[in-house]
Design a protein around this motif. Sequence first.
Motif, mmCIF file in Angstrom:
data_model
loop_
_atom_site.group_PDB
_atom_site.id
_atom_site.type_symbol
_atom_site.label_atom_id
_atom_site.label_comp_id
_atom_site.label_asym_id
_atom_site.label_seq_id
_atom_site.Cartn_x
_atom_site.Cartn_y
_atom_site.Cartn_z
ATOM 1 N N GLN A 1 91.171 43.718 90.436
ATOM 2 C CA GLN A 1 91.618 42.330 90.578
ATOM 3 C C GLN A 1 91.564 41.889 92.042
ATOM 4 O OE1 GLN A 1 95.459 42.234 88.685
ATOM 5 N NE2 GLN A 1 94.575 42.439 86.633
ATOM 6 N N LYS A 2 91.933 42.802 92.963
ATOM 7 C CA LYS A 2 91.846 42.494 94.396
ATOM 8 C C LYS A 2 90.412 42.145 94.781
ATOM 9 C CE LYS A 2 94.700 45.883 96.132
ATOM 10 N NZ LYS A 2 94.950 46.994 97.032
ATOM 11 N N THR A 3 89.486 42.961 94.280
ATOM 12 C CA THR A 3 88.070 42.737 94.591
ATOM 13 C C THR A 3 87.583 41.433 93.985
ATOM 14 O OG1 THR A 3 87.684 45.104 94.754
ATOM 15 C CG2 THR A 3 85.753 43.723 94.390
ATOM 16 N N ALA A 4 87.926 41.194 92.736
ATOM 17 C CA ALA A 4 87.472 39.978 92.046
ATOM 18 C C ALA A 4 88.040 38.723 92.699
ATOM 19 C CB ALA A 4 87.861 40.038 90.576
ATOM 20 N N ILE B 1 80.559 42.682 85.462
ATOM 21 C CA ILE B 1 79.402 41.791 85.308
ATOM 22 C C ILE B 1 79.686 40.442 85.964
ATOM 23 C CG2 ILE B 1 78.025 40.497 83.629
ATOM 24 C CD1 ILE B 1 78.093 43.068 81.889
ATOM 25 N N ARG B 2 80.921 39.949 85.857
ATOM 26 C CA ARG B 2 81.273 38.710 86.560
ATOM 27 C C ARG B 2 81.116 38.885 88.077
ATOM 28 N NH1 ARG B 2 85.057 37.986 82.334
ATOM 29 N NH2 ARG B 2 86.755 39.015 83.440
ATOM 30 N N ILE B 3 81.556 40.020 88.598
ATOM 31 C CA ILE B 3 81.401 40.303 90.031
ATOM 32 C C ILE B 3 79.918 40.375 90.388
ATOM 33 C CG2 ILE B 3 81.721 42.083 91.804
ATOM 34 C CD1 ILE B 3 84.476 42.677 90.460
ATOM 35 N N PHE B 4 79.122 41.044 89.551
ATOM 36 C CA PHE B 4 77.685 41.164 89.821
ATOM 37 C C PHE B 4 76.997 39.796 89.816
ATOM 38 C CE2 PHE B 4 77.646 45.718 87.913
ATOM 39 C CZ PHE B 4 78.318 46.188 89.025
ATOM 40 N N ARG B 5 77.412 38.921 88.908
ATOM 41 C CA ARG B 5 76.820 37.575 88.860
ATOM 42 C C ARG B 5 77.109 36.813 90.153
ATOM 43 N NH1 ARG B 5 78.148 36.988 82.714
ATOM 44 N NH2 ARG B 5 76.168 37.675 81.844
ATOM 45 N N THR C 1 84.214 36.410 99.015
ATOM 46 C CA THR C 1 82.867 36.960 99.112
ATOM 47 C C THR C 1 82.887 38.421 98.680
ATOM 48 O OG1 THR C 1 82.438 35.540 101.013
ATOM 49 C CG2 THR C 1 80.932 37.372 100.679
ATOM 50 N N VAL C 2 81.945 38.793 97.834
ATOM 51 C CA VAL C 2 81.796 40.186 97.421
ATOM 52 C C VAL C 2 80.402 40.637 97.833
ATOM 53 C CG1 VAL C 2 81.815 41.819 95.502
ATOM 54 C CG2 VAL C 2 83.355 39.861 95.462
ATOM 55 N N ASP C 3 80.349 41.625 98.716
ATOM 56 C CA ASP C 3 79.074 42.166 99.167
ATOM 57 C C ASP C 3 79.111 43.687 99.037
ATOM 58 O OD1 ASP C 3 80.694 42.970 101.292
ATOM 59 O OD2 ASP C 3 79.898 41.484 102.680
ATOM 60 N N MET C 4 78.130 44.368 99.580
ATOM 61 C CA MET C 4 78.080 45.817 99.426
ATOM 62 C C MET C 4 79.184 46.524 100.214
ATOM 63 S SD MET C 4 76.148 46.583 97.059
ATOM 64 C CE MET C 4 76.312 48.353 97.246
ATOM 65 N N ASP C 5 79.652 45.931 101.300
ATOM 66 C CA ASP C 5 80.801 46.507 102.005
ATOM 67 C C ASP C 5 82.037 46.475 101.107
ATOM 68 O OD1 ASP C 5 79.349 47.081 104.297
ATOM 69 O OD2 ASP C 5 79.891 45.197 105.307
ATOM 70 N N MET D 1 77.444 38.243 92.983
ATOM 71 C CA MET D 1 76.586 38.879 93.990
ATOM 72 C C MET D 1 75.135 38.403 93.857
ATOM 73 S SD MET D 1 78.331 42.673 93.975
ATOM 74 C CE MET D 1 77.473 43.357 95.402
ATOM 75 N N ILE D 2 74.723 38.061 92.640
ATOM 76 C CA ILE D 2 73.385 37.485 92.432
ATOM 77 C C ILE D 2 73.341 36.092 93.067
ATOM 78 C CG2 ILE D 2 71.766 36.583 90.714
ATOM 79 C CD1 ILE D 2 72.832 38.830 88.816
ATOM 80 N N ARG D 3 74.345 35.280 92.760
ATOM 81 C CA ARG D 3 74.386 33.912 93.281
ATOM 82 C C ARG D 3 74.442 33.878 94.812
ATOM 83 N NH1 ARG D 3 77.829 33.240 88.821
ATOM 84 N NH2 ARG D 3 79.678 33.334 90.130
ATOM 85 N N SER D 4 75.123 34.864 95.407
ATOM 86 C CA SER D 4 75.246 34.868 96.873
ATOM 87 C C SER D 4 74.055 35.537 97.559
ATOM 88 C CB SER D 4 76.550 35.542 97.296
ATOM 89 O OG SER D 4 76.511 36.919 96.974
ATOM 90 N N GLY D 5 73.097 36.052 96.751
ATOM 91 C CA GLY D 5 71.886 36.622 97.318
ATOM 92 C C GLY D 5 71.962 38.103 97.652
ATOM 93 N N VAL D 6 73.063 38.761 97.313
ATOM 94 C CA VAL D 6 73.185 40.206 97.561
ATOM 95 C C VAL D 6 72.291 40.958 96.582
ATOM 96 C CG1 VAL D 6 74.750 42.199 97.570
ATOM 97 C CG2 VAL D 6 75.533 39.995 98.472
ATOM 98 N N PHE D 7 72.367 40.595 95.307
ATOM 99 C CA PHE D 7 71.552 41.222 94.277
ATOM 100 C C PHE D 7 70.311 40.384 93.997
ATOM 101 C CE2 PHE D 7 75.170 43.618 91.889
ATOM 102 C CZ PHE D 7 75.092 44.659 92.788
ATOM 103 N N ARG D 8 69.288 41.047 93.523
ATOM 104 C CA ARG D 8 68.041 40.381 93.116
ATOM 105 C C ARG D 8 68.317 39.440 91.943
ATOM 106 N NH1 ARG D 8 64.358 45.409 91.861
ATOM 107 N NH2 ARG D 8 63.314 43.776 90.699
ATOM 108 N N GLN D 9 67.541 38.373 91.878
ATOM 109 C CA GLN D 9 67.686 37.406 90.794
ATOM 110 C C GLN D 9 66.637 37.585 89.702
ATOM 111 O OE1 GLN D 9 67.780 33.457 92.415
ATOM 112 N NE2 GLN D 9 69.616 33.851 93.608
ATOM 113 N N ASP D 10 65.697 38.507 89.904
ATOM 114 C CA ASP D 10 64.571 38.644 88.972
ATOM 115 C C ASP D 10 64.804 39.706 87.895
ATOM 116 O OD1 ASP D 10 64.530 40.712 90.855
ATOM 117 O OD2 ASP D 10 62.349 40.918 90.762
#
Length: 194
Positions: free
Chosen positions: A66-69, A126-130, A73-77, A132-141
């Motif tokens: 919950q703290k993370t969510a 999956i919500r956290i990953f989405r 901003t959620v990034d790899m750090d 990260m996709i929107r913020s450009g951390v994860f690939r969108q393809d």
Amino acid sequence: MDTREKILQAALALYNQQGIRTITTRHIAAHLNISPGNLHYHFKHTDDIIRSLYGKLAEAFDAELQKTAALETVDMDTIGELSVRSFRLVFRYRFLFLHFVEIAWRIPWIREHYHGLTQRRTREFIRIFRRMIRSGVFRQDLPDKIWPALVKQLFIVADFWLSNNELTERLSEKKAMVAYKKTFYMMFLPFLNP
């Protein structure tokens, strides 16, 4: 600290040191210098103690997630920090992870709870990953079916990494934490933007 909490803390220490097969409620009572009857007033059986400790672990993991969510901003750090905090919890409750399959068969409530918990946490990750996709951390393809598979890999490593360490490298807690964090990072590597 009340008697119930003292029992749980003593049980946790004894289970971590000696495992679940050798420690009985009598051992825990003797460790605390209380009567078995006093212990049984709070917990009828060893399985009740184990169930309570599992519940404390699940609540602590929920709080970390919950703290993370809740972060802006959620990034790899952020993921790295979550993995370290998660590892500390795994190590604190290590008896549960080292005996998890046995415990889940012995205490069906834990098996059922864990099943529901993994489904809920999959949705949360999956919500956290989405994000990260929107913020450009994860690939969108990548197709959507990738993300539940990544969460499953994370669960497998998080829940059974300690057993693997016991059987292979036997790293100390500090060195294990470094290796665990690196393993987690490597699982994310194919999903990151260049």
